[in-house]
Design an enzyme around this catalytic site. Structure first.
Site, PDB file in Angstrom:
ATOM      1  N   GLU A 121     -14.530   0.753  -8.011  1.00 33.51           N
ATOM      2  CA  GLU A 121     -14.452  -0.651  -7.615  1.00 33.51           C
ATOM      3  C   GLU A 121     -15.641  -1.388  -8.212  1.00 33.51           C
ATOM      4  OE1 GLU A 121     -14.297  -4.223  -6.367  1.00 33.51           O
ATOM      5  OE2 GLU A 121     -12.573  -2.999  -5.746  1.00 33.51           O
ATOM      6  N   ASP A 145     -10.468  -3.048  -0.681  1.00 33.30           N
ATOM      7  CA  ASP A 145     -10.234  -3.072   0.776  1.00 33.30           C
ATOM      8  C   ASP A 145      -9.932  -1.682   1.338  1.00 33.30           C
ATOM      9  OD1 ASP A 145      -7.514  -4.568  -0.610  1.00 33.30           O
ATOM     10  OD2 ASP A 145      -7.238  -2.686   0.489  1.00 33.30           O
ATOM     11  N   HIS A 173       0.823  -1.212   0.000  1.00 32.13           N
ATOM     12  CA  HIS A 173       0.000   0.000   0.000  1.00 32.13           C
ATOM     13  C   HIS A 173       0.858   1.265   0.000  1.00 32.13           C
ATOM     14  CE1 HIS A 173      -3.554  -2.547   1.642  1.00 32.13           C
ATOM     15  NE2 HIS A 173      -3.558  -2.504   0.327  1.00 32.13           N
ATOM     16  N   PRO A 189     -12.897 -10.690 -13.398  1.00 31.71           N
ATOM     17  CA  PRO A 189     -13.231  -9.269 -13.593  1.00 31.71           C
ATOM     18  C   PRO A 189     -11.989  -8.402 -13.818  1.00 31.71           C
ATOM     19  CG  PRO A 189     -13.527  -9.922 -11.281  1.00 31.71           C
ATOM     20  CD  PRO A 189     -13.313 -11.187 -12.069  1.00 31.71           C
ATOM     21  N   ASP A 241      -5.096  -0.837  -8.540  1.00 34.56           N
ATOM     22  CA  ASP A 241      -4.926  -1.854  -7.488  1.00 34.56           C
ATOM     23  C   ASP A 241      -5.930  -2.959  -7.768  1.00 34.56           C
ATOM     24  OD1 ASP A 241      -5.765  -2.095  -3.971  1.00 34.56           O
ATOM     25  OD2 ASP A 241      -4.358  -3.262  -5.187  1.00 34.56           O
ATOM     26  N   SER A 242      -5.591  -3.775  -8.763  1.00 33.24           N
ATOM     27  CA  SER A 242      -6.567  -4.759  -9.267  1.00 33.24           C
ATOM     28  C   SER A 242      -6.239  -6.163  -8.798  1.00 33.24           C
ATOM     29  CB  SER A 242      -6.505  -4.741 -10.795  1.00 33.24           C
ATOM     30  OG  SER A 242      -5.274  -5.322 -11.206  1.00 33.24           O
ATOM     31  N   ASP A 264     -17.254  -1.039 -13.329  1.00 34.42           N
ATOM     32  CA  ASP A 264     -16.082  -1.641 -13.938  1.00 34.42           C
ATOM     33  C   ASP A 264     -15.121  -0.509 -14.284  1.00 34.42           C
ATOM     34  OD1 ASP A 264     -15.606  -4.231 -16.434  1.00 34.42           O
ATOM     35  OD2 ASP A 264     -14.187  -2.708 -15.726  1.00 34.42           O
ATOM     36  N   GLY A 265     -13.877  -0.642 -13.881  1.00 34.57           N
ATOM     37  CA  GLY A 265     -12.903   0.425 -14.129  1.00 34.57           C
ATOM     38  C   GLY A 265     -12.811   0.791 -15.602  1.00 34.57           C
ATOM     39  N   ASP A 280      -5.738 -10.186 -10.268  1.00 34.91           N
ATOM     40  CA  ASP A 280      -4.862 -10.640 -11.349  1.00 34.91           C
ATOM     41  C   ASP A 280      -5.606 -10.673 -12.686  1.00 34.91           C
ATOM     42  OD1 ASP A 280      -3.756 -12.124  -8.651  1.00 34.91           O
ATOM     43  OD2 ASP A 280      -2.169 -11.536 -10.051  1.00 34.91           O
TER      44      ASP A 280
HETATM   45  N1  SAM Z   1      -3.570  -5.733  -3.741  1.00 31.26           N
HETATM   46  C1  SAM Z   1      -4.335  -6.759  -4.271  1.00 31.26           C
HETATM   47  C2  SAM Z   1      -3.491  -7.571  -5.231  1.00 31.26           C
HETATM   48  O1  SAM Z   1      -2.418  -7.112  -5.531  1.00 31.26           O
HETATM   49  O2  SAM Z   1      -3.870  -8.643  -5.610  1.00 31.26           O
HETATM   50  C3  SAM Z   1      -5.574  -6.216  -4.886  1.00 31.26           C
HETATM   51  C4  SAM Z   1      -6.456  -5.724  -3.863  1.00 31.26           C
HETATM   52  S1  SAM Z   1      -8.012  -5.105  -4.273  1.00 31.26           S
HETATM   53  C5  SAM Z   1      -8.934  -6.066  -3.182  1.00 31.26           C
HETATM   54  C6  SAM Z   1      -8.470  -5.696  -5.867  1.00 31.26           C
HETATM   55  C7  SAM Z   1      -9.844  -5.190  -6.244  1.00 31.26           C
HETATM   56  O3  SAM Z   1      -9.977  -5.084  -7.669  1.00 31.26           O
HETATM   57  C8  SAM Z   1     -10.993  -6.127  -5.805  1.00 31.26           C
HETATM   58  O4  SAM Z   1     -11.762  -5.479  -4.823  1.00 31.26           O
HETATM   59  C9  SAM Z   1     -11.780  -6.390  -7.094  1.00 31.26           C
HETATM   60  O5  SAM Z   1     -13.168  -6.444  -6.880  1.00 31.26           O
HETATM   61  C10 SAM Z   1     -11.372  -5.171  -7.934  1.00 31.26           C
HETATM   62  N2  SAM Z   1     -11.576  -5.327  -9.374  1.00 31.26           N
HETATM   63  C11 SAM Z   1     -11.344  -6.441 -10.123  1.00 31.26           C
HETATM   64  N3  SAM Z   1     -11.671  -6.195 -11.410  1.00 31.26           N
HETATM   65  C12 SAM Z   1     -12.131  -4.904 -11.474  1.00 31.26           C
HETATM   66  C13 SAM Z   1     -12.615  -4.073 -12.527  1.00 31.26           C
HETATM   67  N4  SAM Z   1     -12.701  -4.532 -13.781  1.00 31.26           N
HETATM   68  N5  SAM Z   1     -12.964  -2.794 -12.231  1.00 31.26           N
HETATM   69  C14 SAM Z   1     -12.868  -2.326 -10.957  1.00 31.26           C
HETATM   70  N6  SAM Z   1     -12.438  -3.072  -9.895  1.00 31.26           N
HETATM   71  C15 SAM Z   1     -12.065  -4.341 -10.166  1.00 31.26           C
END
Ligand code: SAM
Length: 289
Positions: A107, A87, A63, A164, A157-158, A139-140, A160
């Site tokens: 998010e 988070d 972070h 999604p 901060d997505s 969706d981003g 993998d």
């Molecule tokens: N730090 C973590 C990692 O490196 O794996 C990621 C943490 S954060 C919880 C990841 C967030 O990305 C999740 O809450 C997930 O719902 C969000 N996410 C996944 N795909 C997304 C999208 N297309 N648009 C927006 N948020 C998305």
């Protein structure tokens, strides 16, 4: 005793497995499988679709490095966008920068934020009560495709690149992010662990190199992102930002109020861009296209 495996690297024949003291929550959301459990060493551990997202014990490393590096390198960040970040751990770090006027987090999965409200109050408490913070559930890709303004720093901060999160590693997404960035803007991305996920880094840097004057990554070691260095993608049209001296970063940190950190320092910031040769070779290969 229940053991929960991280299945992210099953295809590589590698599984980290965690002895669970207590499962606090487990559910299939509209977008992914979510489990939160307590672990003796790592505290609260959040997994999405079999991949560790955050633990209360080592979250500070990722972070702080995903936040203070781009913001202090930029030097005048007022408007910041987080894509993902459910988070709220990154948002909490961004809001330590008093000069930031507005922070937007996009998010896709509202239940991750609701869930973090209950289980990660150290993050969500200061964030959700801060008037500078704006949460968009979308969706981003949709958000950056039709932005209503420009940003100085974009932090992706997505999860993998599957499910999604897959769209957040595409050329179209990065191109749309570029259109959302102001001049000398900076984009940083969660880009996996190069020793185990080299293709993820190479694919992203190849896209960055077609879109930005400066494309690359910086690194940090996060205990629960197994496999050695974690890569954080870097993209900007201002090639000088990545090469600022520790003295300059120190001055900016002082100007930002010298808030406490546990991993990030001006020296660690600058050293993070000195890549081990095998990672530097991945980046060079990617930039050759
Ligand atoms: N730090 C973590 C990692 O490196 O794996 C990621 C943490 S954060 C919880 C990841 C967030 O990305 C999740 O809450 C997930 O719902 C969000 N996410 C996944 N795909 C997304 C999208 N297309 N648009 C927006 N948020 C998305």
């Amino acid at each position: 005793m229940r053991w929960i495996p991280e299945t992210l690297f099953d295809a590589l024949g590698l599984r980290m497995t965690y002895a669970v003291d207590r499962v606090l929550h487990e559910a299939r959301t509209g977008h992914q499988h979510l489990v939160l459990f307590e672990h003796t060493l790592f505290g609260k551990v959040l997994m999405l679709d079999g991949a560790i997202q955050v633990t209360t014990r080592d979250e500070f490393i990722y972070h702080e490095m995903m936040t203070h590096v781009p913001i202090l390198a930029h030097g005048n960040a007022r408007d910041v966008l987080i894509v993902g970040g459910g988070d709220c751990g990154i948002a909490e770090e961004v809001l330590k920068h008093k000069a930031v006027r507005r922070l937007t987090q996009v998010e896709i999965d509202a239940s991750v934020v609701d869930f973090a409200r209950e289980h990660f109050p150290a993050f969500t408490g200061p964030v959700l009560s801060d008037p500078r913070f704006e949460l968009v559930i979308d969706d981003g890709m949709n958000f950056v495709a039709a932005p209503d303004r420009r940003f100085d720093v974009i932090i992706v901060d997505s999860t993998d690149p599957h499910g999604p999160g897959a769209v957040l590693f595409t050329y179209d997404f990065y191109a749309a992010c570029k259109r959302c960035l102001g001049t000398a803007g900076v984009m940083v991305t969660q880009n996996g662990v190069p020793f185990l996920q080299p293709d993820e880094l190479v694919a992203s840097v190849r896209h960055f190199a077609r879109l930005f004057a400066d494309a690359g990554c910086y690194v940090a070691a996060i205990p629960t992102y197994v496999g050695g260095h974690m890569a954080m993608g870097w993209a900007s049209d201002d090639v000088s930002l990545r090469a600022l001296a520790p003295e300059t970063i120190t001055q900016r940190y002082r100007g930002a109020g010298q808030f406490p950190t546990r991993y990030w320092t001006p020296e660690v910031h600058c050293a993070a861009f000195a890549l081990p040769r095998f990672i530097a070779e991945h980046v060079e290969r990617a930039k050759r296209g």
